[in-house]
Enzyme design. Structure first.
Site, mmCIF file in Angstrom:
data_model
loop_
_atom_site.group_PDB
_atom_site.id
_atom_site.type_symbol
_atom_site.label_atom_id
_atom_site.label_comp_id
_atom_site.label_asym_id
_atom_site.label_seq_id
_atom_site.Cartn_x
_atom_site.Cartn_y
_atom_site.Cartn_z
ATOM 1 N N GLU A 83 -9.142 -1.823 5.677
ATOM 2 C CA GLU A 83 -7.968 -2.037 6.517
ATOM 3 C C GLU A 83 -8.367 -2.021 7.983
ATOM 4 O O GLU A 83 -7.937 -2.858 8.761
ATOM 5 C CB GLU A 83 -6.900 -0.965 6.263
ATOM 6 C CG GLU A 83 -5.649 -1.201 7.114
ATOM 7 C CD GLU A 83 -4.548 -0.188 6.863
ATOM 8 O OE1 GLU A 83 -4.858 1.001 6.662
ATOM 9 O OE2 GLU A 83 -3.373 -0.593 6.873
ATOM 10 N N GLN A 86 0.837 -1.197 0.000
ATOM 11 C CA GLN A 86 0.000 0.000 0.000
ATOM 12 C C GLN A 86 0.877 1.254 0.000
ATOM 13 O O GLN A 86 1.670 1.428 0.929
ATOM 14 C CB GLN A 86 -0.884 -0.023 1.255
ATOM 15 C CG GLN A 86 -1.819 1.151 1.388
ATOM 16 C CD GLN A 86 -2.394 1.247 2.790
ATOM 17 O OE1 GLN A 86 -1.670 1.499 3.747
ATOM 18 N NE2 GLN A 86 -3.681 1.034 2.928
ATOM 19 N N GLY A 87 0.760 2.081 -1.004
ATOM 20 C CA GLY A 87 1.554 3.308 -1.071
ATOM 21 C C GLY A 87 0.726 4.523 -0.719
ATOM 22 O O GLY A 87 0.321 5.291 -1.588
ATOM 23 N N TYR A 88 0.454 4.676 0.555
ATOM 24 C CA TYR A 88 -0.328 5.836 1.007
ATOM 25 C C TYR A 88 0.567 6.833 1.735
ATOM 26 O O TYR A 88 0.782 7.939 1.291
ATOM 27 C CB TYR A 88 -1.437 5.395 1.977
ATOM 28 C CG TYR A 88 -2.657 4.777 1.349
ATOM 29 C CD1 TYR A 88 -2.708 4.482 -0.010
ATOM 30 C CD2 TYR A 88 -3.776 4.493 2.115
ATOM 31 C CE1 TYR A 88 -3.840 3.914 -0.577
ATOM 32 C CE2 TYR A 88 -4.910 3.932 1.556
ATOM 33 C CZ TYR A 88 -4.943 3.634 0.211
ATOM 34 O OH TYR A 88 -6.062 3.076 -0.323
ATOM 35 N N SER A 89 1.092 6.404 2.897
ATOM 36 C CA SER A 89 1.803 7.346 3.769
ATOM 37 C C SER A 89 3.071 7.887 3.113
ATOM 38 O O SER A 89 3.708 7.212 2.303
ATOM 39 C CB SER A 89 2.199 6.658 5.072
ATOM 40 O OG SER A 89 1.065 6.208 5.743
#
Lengths: 401, 367
Positions: free
Chosen positions: A247, A129-132
């Site tokens: 999530e 997951q590339g969020y933060s």
């Protein structure tokens, strides 16, 4: 309230039981924690078997590689109960099957669903997951990673952090800024990035547990087709919130809590200090009972929320509390286990006299990570009070960028 | 399978809340209980017409013939409005004792009048869980001697249900005017319920329920049903306290903003909800398990009452803090819910005792 099992369900339970008995030796060993590594061959084979029999990807349509059963709360509960009772692996868990797949089902194009769901639920494609980002933690909408249009592609530059499993992921679902002129929340898009693309540099991030569960991911001129955007451009915030909801559900599974609690009870019945078993100490026992009540409450809360979801009812504030409550209980279970072991509770790294492979210290630290990750406890409280109770939102200091 | 309240149960809740909002708002409750703790001002008869007094009374005896879970829904609604009623004593504990231990003649004699609200039964159950001050009631030649403390729903009671013997193995119904019985009012923090001490001096018994010495199952079931009603009471009162706190925080301004826009205040409200909602599911399940007389029923009831007692205490305290100084005043009324929860917690076994019972039920405190 009707928790009765009709004949149809009784025979379904029998089916699950006999499947578990017959296949006990094929099941990979389960730990207390969700797997964060590359799936083993054992696990992949097990996952195939589970999908084939309808014990994983159960409600995902057949055309996308799932089992294709109609949603049935009771059957889901029976599967959970029987797998828990047998202490057997539920198969693949993690960001692909639990977060990306439900998001694609809700927002993906037909082509994306056809292309990605099957390998994701089978564990052939591992997702991160590339969020933060360093500057976008709790303030997630402050994502600065830029995706600039170039022909049919986007060219992406920026940095992601806290990227679980990035070092052995095939794909990343990411939040990137595609509309720099739009307001903070309206400028984002949700995009699928192959990790093999040139310009991606993954560096492991060691954590307090001693393991490298996370990574930093640096993206330099990473070229991704525009067709990899899920939903519309500029809709990324809305779509990311779908994933975050999944999530929150994943991080706070009450089945996992029940497993930890059973481990704790077994430990307390075995562990002796000064000739007295931990379970016979009134003080330790009282702490255990307080935790047991919380785990039971969360178990039935899950059943209530599942019922509401299947009926299409809005859960209100009640539907937002599981992550906050569940992660805290998980941490407290590990804390009590450590106290039960007294001085020996600090043994780690495979030391002599260490209990349960050092699992409890690991869980104690890891669950603190879960309290912070996936939206900190404090962000969860903002969500509960603002979305659940309708209290005033935080004043936005910067609504445009 | 369906984990949740039925449409009928939701309707019951709506009906009760509507009636209570109109007829027994907090202003009216204040007036009534200022006269006498537990004074329902005649509303118990109206509630009986809505089916509340006879909620657990079988239909053949004029009741609604509903389940313990339905009774929990009703208790929650009554606590939402801090309604002063003999719900716990008459509608729950006495009704359960009669349906479990009473002969069919006894059921026909008592239950119809309980269902209409004519007959109100106080319950002398304290000594089943805690004996203090040499209290306890014993039988000699068919008459009762001894005393019982903290007899619940004593206000307006025309009869008392009295567990008799060392473990309450016999159940006696005693007329409030019986020769040899004295009833002394006890004052508690919570004026919405009436408590008393009963002293028995060769007091006459109106009716023995079932076989003398054989009431253990009924007593156990009665206690567990009472605990569900108390836990549901805590749930309803806590829920209302949260609602009042959120409403107040949305209107009170300090530092030029409503205080509900401060995270310090919002987070207190979120924490209250995050505690309460899972506990609601635990209570529903415990009530359901008791209805089905499932094996895990006693364990779930003990956990539900203990857990709601713990979180309820925190919630009404936090809700008071959200109100600031105003929450500490008599005029704001919040303390009615605070005290209601404070009282519920102590009755029929406090949380520590119930957790020990939960341990015993799992074979854990054998040492």
């Amino acid at each position: 309230m009707d928790l009765s099992y009709s004949a149809e369900y009784e025979s379904f339970r029998e089916e699950v039981r006999s499947f578990l008995e017959k296949n006990a030796d094929r099941a990979p060993k389960v730990g207390l924690l969700m797997s964060v590594g590359k799936p083993s061959q054992d696990l992949l084979a097990w996952q195939d078997l589970l999908i084939e029999n309808g014990y994983a990807a159960r409600n995902i349509p057949r055309e996308y590689g799932g089992y294709g059963a109609a949603p049935d709360l009771l059957k889901r509960v029976i599967i959970d109960e029987e797998f828990n009772r047998a202490g057997m692996s539920r198969g693949m868990a993690g960001q692909g099957p639990d977060m990306l797949v439900p998001t694609l089902l809700e927002h993906g194009s037909e082509e994306q669903k056809k292309g990605w769901i099957r390998p994701s639920i089978r564990g052939e494609t591992v997702w991160c997951q590339g969020y933060s980002e360093p500057g976008a933690g709790s303030d997630l909408a402050n994502v600065q990673t830029r995706a600039v249009e170039d022909g049919d592609d986007f060219v992406i530059n920026g940095q992601k952090i806290w990227t679980t499993t990035a070092h052995h992921s095939d794909m990343m679902f990411a939040l990137v800024r595609t509309e720099p002129e739009a307001s903070k929340h309206a400028g984002l898009s949700y995009i699928l990035i192959p990790m093999k693309t040139a310009g991606i540099d993954v560096r492991p991030l060691n954590t307090m547990t001693g393991a490298a569960e996370f990574n930093e991911v640096f993206l330099t001129d990473v070229r991704v087709p525009q067709a990899n955007v899920v939903g519309q451009r500029g809709e990324g915030w809305k779509i990311a919130n779908t994933t975050l909801r999944h999530e929150r559900n994943m991080l706070a599974s009450s089945a996992q809590l029940e497993g930890s609690l059973l481990g704790l009870i077994a430990l307390m019945q075995r562990e002796q200090c000064n000739g007295v078993r931990a379970i016979d100490s009134p003080l330790l026992r009282d702490r255990l009972l307080r935790l047991q009540a919380r785990v039971l409450a969360l178990r039935y809360h899950d059943m209530r929320m599942l019922t509401a979801r299947i009926k299409g009812e809005r859960g209100g504030a009640a539907s937002l509390v599981s992550k906050l409550a569940g992660c805290e209980v998980s941490h407290q279970i590990a804390a009590l286990a450590i106290d039960v072991m007294g001085e020996l509770g600090v043994l780690y790294e495979g030391s002599r006299y260490q209990r349960a492979d050092g699992r409890w210290q690991f869980l104690y630290m890891f669950s603190l990570g879960l309290i912070i990750g996936g939206g900190t406890a404090q962000i969860q409280k903002n969500i509960i009070s603002e979305r659940g109770l309708g209290m005033p939102r935080e004043p936005q200091s910067q609504t445009r960028r | 399978m369906d984990f949740g309240l039925s449409d009928e149960q939701k309707l019951l809740e709506q009906t009760l809340r509507r009636y209570l909002d109109e007829e027994l708002p907090i202003t009216r409750v204040r007036e009534l209980v200022a006269e006498e703790p537990g004074n329902d001002g005649g509303h118990w008869k109206d509630l009986a017409e809505l089916g509340v007094a006879g909620i657990l009374v079988p239909e053949e005896h004029g009741g609604s013939g509903l389940s313990i879970l339905d009774a929990a829904v009703a208790a929650e609604s009554l606590a939402w409005n801090v309604a002063p009623t003999p719900f716990l004593g008459s509608a729950v504990m006495a009704s359960v004792a009669l349906t479990t231990a009473g002969s069919s003649a006894q059921q026909a004699r008592w239950l119809p009048r309980i269902a209409t609200g004519e007959c109100r039964i106080g319950v002398a159950a304290t000594e089943l869980t805690s004996r203090r001050e040499d209290a306890g009631v014993s039988e000699r030649a068919g008459r009762l001697n001894g005393k019982s403390l903290m007899v619940l729903d004593a206000t307006g009671a025309d009869h008392f249900l009295v567990p008799v013997g060392q473990t309450g193995e016999s159940l006696a119904l005693v007329d409030a005017g019986a020769r040899g019985l004295t009833c002394e009012r006890l004052r508690t923090i919570d004026r919405t319920r009436g408590f008393a001490e009963l002293v028995f001096d060769d007091a006459e018994v109106a009716d023995w329920l079932g076989e003398r010495g054989g009431a253990e199952t009924a007593v156990c079931h009665m206690l567990n049903a009472g605990r569900i009603a108390l836990a549901a009471d805590i749930l309803g009162a806590s829920e209302r306290a949260i609602e009042l706190a959120v409403a107040y925080a949305g209107q009170r301004e300090q530092f030029g903003r409503v205080i509900g826009s401060f995270q310090a205040v919002k987070h207190m409200c979120a924490e209250m909800v995050a505690e309460l909602e899972p506990a609601r599911a635990l209570l529903w399940y415990a009530a359901h398990a008791l209805d089905g007389q499932q094996e895990d029923a006693a364990l779930m009831v003990a956990h539900a009452k203990a857990h709601l007692s713990e979180i309820g205490r925190e919630i009404v305290r936090t809700a008071t803090e959200v109100h600031g100084g105003v929450g500490f005043t008599d005029e704001q009324n919040l303390h009615y819910w605070f005290k209601r929860v404070g009282l519920d917690r102590q009755l029929l076994g406090g949380p520590d005792q119930l957790r020990e019972q939960a341990a015993l039920l799992q074979g854990w405190n054998t040492a």
